[in-house]
Enzyme design. Structure first.
Site, short mmCIF file in Angstrom:
data_model
loop_
_atom_site.label_atom_id
_atom_site.label_comp_id
_atom_site.label_asym_id
_atom_site.label_seq_id
_atom_site.Cartn_x
_atom_site.Cartn_y
_atom_site.Cartn_z
N HIS A 1 -4.40 -28.50 45.77
CA HIS A 1 -5.33 -28.25 46.88
C HIS A 1 -5.87 -29.53 47.49
O HIS A 1 -6.29 -29.56 48.64
CB HIS A 1 -6.42 -27.29 46.43
CG HIS A 1 -5.88 -25.90 46.32
ND1 HIS A 1 -5.42 -25.38 45.14
CD2 HIS A 1 -5.62 -24.98 47.27
CE1 HIS A 1 -4.94 -24.18 45.37
NE2 HIS A 1 -5.04 -23.91 46.64
N GLU B 1 1.94 -13.59 45.68
CA GLU B 1 2.13 -14.93 45.12
C GLU B 1 2.27 -14.89 43.61
O GLU B 1 2.28 -15.92 42.94
CB GLU B 1 1.00 -15.86 45.56
CG GLU B 1 -0.40 -15.30 45.41
CD GLU B 1 -1.47 -16.23 45.99
OE1 GLU B 1 -1.19 -17.38 46.36
OE2 GLU B 1 -2.63 -15.78 46.05
N ASP C 1 2.03 -20.64 45.02
CA ASP C 1 1.79 -20.03 43.71
C ASP C 1 3.00 -19.24 43.23
O ASP C 1 3.29 -19.21 42.04
CB ASP C 1 0.56 -19.12 43.77
CG ASP C 1 -0.72 -19.93 43.66
OD1 ASP C 1 -0.79 -20.77 42.75
OD2 ASP C 1 -1.63 -19.72 44.47
N CYS D 1 2.85 -17.97 54.01
CA CYS D 1 1.81 -18.96 54.33
C CYS D 1 1.79 -20.12 53.32
O CYS D 1 0.88 -20.94 53.35
CB CYS D 1 0.44 -18.32 54.44
SG CYS D 1 -0.13 -17.57 52.91
C1 PEP Z 1 0.08 -20.20 48.25
O1 PEP Z 1 -0.15 -20.03 47.05
O2 PEP Z 1 1.22 -20.36 48.73
C2 PEP Z 1 -1.03 -20.22 49.20
C3 PEP Z 1 -0.81 -20.27 50.50
O3 PEP Z 1 -2.29 -20.25 48.71
P1 PEP Z 1 -2.95 -21.56 48.05
O4 PEP Z 1 -2.06 -22.71 48.33
O5 PEP Z 1 -4.28 -21.70 48.68
O6 PEP Z 1 -3.01 -21.18 46.61
MG MG Z 2 -2.04 -19.31 46.38
#
Ligand code: PEP
Ligand code: MG
Length: 596
Positions: free
Chosen positions: A203, A446, A470, A517
């Site tokens: 993140h 995910e 994820d 996403c």
């Molecule tokens: C993902 O897991 O691909 C996602 C978009 O969520 P994050 O990266 O915030 O876990």
């Molecule tokens: Mg995620």
């Protein structure tokens, strides 16, 4: 992806290879944040400035006490009185006259700035405790240091801790940065950052992209190699950091940068208002992921057709207290109205994993990514969750808002979340507060169990969004933030592709929209594969939208489908990656300069 390591080139410069996670080139002096330490820089004050410095010190003590009280209350609510006792100890440190007087003496007597005075006093205090026989007292050393760090941060304006005393633009070199630290960086002072640890989907990397700061992570031991103030050249696309670059290297890098700027200005910027449409007329929606409302002008500039993922965690980790319903409402309302009539998909709180907030205490866990994270936390803390749901519902009166639940692993979680949402709706109706009654609800796919049961999940939601960051980590059992296993983190692994395919097929069979996403959507090499697998929408860090659009506009749906079909039959992730690279290199060679 290149393995982290170091290559000595000529006598002076050192080339360190890591993982490029946020594009862009930066040249500047290093600010090294030593592991376990934060940069506390000592300054001498003019005599006339001493009274103001003492006032600043006192204000920081008051703020620290306020924060400790608030955190203690939150911990008590979340995990009980016993675990909250630790904050009594922290408050005792804060009241300790020996500690406070020592810091004051340094400010008054030696005209040292408050940050350095607090740091020095706490070091002496900790050294004295460490020397005593009593084990209980020895264990308090960590508490003293913890409190001192908090006071130092508050002196720097609460969240400017890392940057408080820095007066020059710099490249931050650190072991790792917590998302809350990245969120608090002063963008105007940071040229880039380079870290020992981390990965593309951590993140911290996501935040760097949101802030538009070049970043290279997973560099191994860069903190040990770079001395404070040394000149660095970093390339966030190629994942390279050069320590003490030669003039020749700087010239070459300048040329490469110019070439990328030319591609951007000549080829990509003119695409802004054109659709992402294959050569045979198939349209894909290109949306943006955002972490901060202030990114909206930027994402529009890049041609985003909507927000496909609004990560709301940063509202929680960028301040020491839980955001109120009104604070959240204001952020969501702004996003909804600034984007209207384009849609905004607001993801509910996804704390845990590698994202923590001092305002939402979660007891430490051995496997936080497999633990009390995201929807699991929210369902266990219905008041925190409902506060967010009410804020999102209220914002839905100002635009086209969607709600999306993260980390869904079974249908029951969707039903329980929907039941809480229904309570919020009833509450708002009763109070005659307007909201969009038809607001669509989606699930992030995910976790492999969700992807495999997409058929069971689909009747309960209006859309799916594949969180591939994820999905890859949970399918392959590879921690997404651990650079030591980064080589095993393979989005094109056949198992991942089969899960993506199943989600799309089952979603479409039941007539629901399927988006991606995760970071895969932002990769101009992998986007054609996702298109061929049948996704309706790709949502990504907005700076990638033009390049992904360019590739889509150069391929036909038939070519994308052929790629997907071959990929589904492939044996290894590397084979699939080669096929992907081949198609983009053939159809949109201009993009290859941008892909690291
Ligand atoms: C993902 O897991 O691909 C996602 C978009 O969520 P994050 O990266 O915030 O876990
Ligand atoms: Mg995620």
């Amino acid at each position: 992806m290149n393995a982290p390591g170091h290559r000595r080139v000529r006598s002076r410069e050192i080339v360190a290879q890591g993982i490029g996670v946020s594009p862009g080139v930066a040249v500047g002096p290093a600010m090294v944040i030593a592991p376990e330490e934060e940069a506390v820089i000592e300054r001498r004050l003019a005599a006339k400035d001493v009274p103001a410095e003492i006032a600043r010190f006192e204000a920081a003590l008051i703020e620290t006490r306020r924060q400790l009280n608030r955190i203690q209350e939150n911990v008590e609510q979340a995990v009980g009185r016993h675990d909250a006792n630790i904050f009594d100890v922290h408050k005792m440190v804060l009241d300790d006259t020996a500690f406070l007087e020592q810091a004051l003496r340094l400010i008054e007597g030696q005209h040292v700035n408050a940050e350095a005075a607090v740091h020095a006093a706490s070091e002496r205090y900790a050294a004295a405790l460490a020397a005593v026989e009593d084990e209980y007292l020895r264990e308090r050393v960590a508490d003293v240091k913890d409190v001192s760090r908090r006071v130092v941060r508050n002196l720097a304006g609460g969240h400017g801790g890392l940057m408080g005393e820095w007066r020059q633009k710099c490249i931050i070199v650190a072991r790792d940065l917590a998302p809350s630290e990245t969120a608090s960086l002063r963008k105007d002072m940071v040229l880039g950052f380079a870290t020992d640890q981390g990965s593309k989907t951590s993140h911290t990397a996501i935040m760097a992209r949101a802030l538009g700061i070049p970043a290279v992570v997973g560099l191994g031991d860069i903190t040990a190699r770079v001395r404070p103030g040394e000149r660095l050249l970093m390339d966030g696309t190629k994942g390279v950091v050069v320590i003490r670059p030669t003039q020749r290297r700087l010239r070459q890098s300048g040329k490469a940068q110019q070439a990328r700027r030319d591609i951007q200005a000549g080829l990509l910027d003119p695409l802004r208002d054109l659709p992402a449409q294959t050569t045979d007329g198939h349209r894909i929606a290109l949306f943006a992921n955002v972490e901060l409302v202030k990114e909206i002008p930027d994402i529009k500039q890049h041609g985003a057709e909507g927000i496909g993922l609004f990560r709301t965690e940063y509202l929680y980790i960028s301040q020491p207290h839980l955001p109120t319903e009104d604070e959240q409402f204001e952020a969501y309302r702004r996003a909804a109205s600034e984007m209207a009539p384009a849609p905004v998909v607001i993801r509910t709180l996804d704390l845990g994993g590698d994202k923590f907030s001092s305002s939402v205490p979660v007891p430490p866990e051995i496997n936080p990514f497999l633990g009390f994270r995201a929807i699991r936390f929210c369902l266990a803390q219905p008041e925190i969750f409902k506060c967010q749901l009410r804020a999102i519902l209220r914002a839905s009166a100002y635009g086209r808002v969607h709600i999306m639940y993260p980390m869904i692993s079974n249908v029951e979680e969707v039903k329980r979340a929907n039941a809480l949402l229904e309570e919020c709706r009833a509450d708002l109706r009763e109070r005659q507060i307007p909201f969009d009654e038809a607001l669509p609800i989606g699930a992030m796919i995910e976790i492999p169990s969700a992807a495999l049961t997409a058929d069971l999940m689909a009747p309960h939601v209006a859309f799916f969004s594949l969180g591939t960051n994820d999905l890859v980590q949970y399918t392959l059992a590879v921690d997404r933030v651990n650079d030591r296993v980064a080589h095993l983190y393979e989005p094109t692994h056949p198992a991942v592709l089969k899960l993506i395919r199943n989600t799309i097929v089952e979603g479409h069979r039941r007539g629901i929209h399927v988006a991606v996403c995760g970071q895969m959507a932002a990769d101009p090499l992998m986007a054609p594969l996702l298109v061929g697998l049948g996704v309706d929408e790709l949502s990504m860090g907005s700076s990638w939208i033009p390049a992904v659009k360019d590739v889509i506009r150069h391929i036909s749906m038939k070519e994308a489908q052929d790629l997907a079909e071959s990929a589904l039959k492939a044996v290894s992730a590397q084979d699939v990656m080669r096929m992907c690279r081949g198609l983009t290199a053939r159809k949109a060679p201009e993009i290859m300069e941008l892909v690291g």
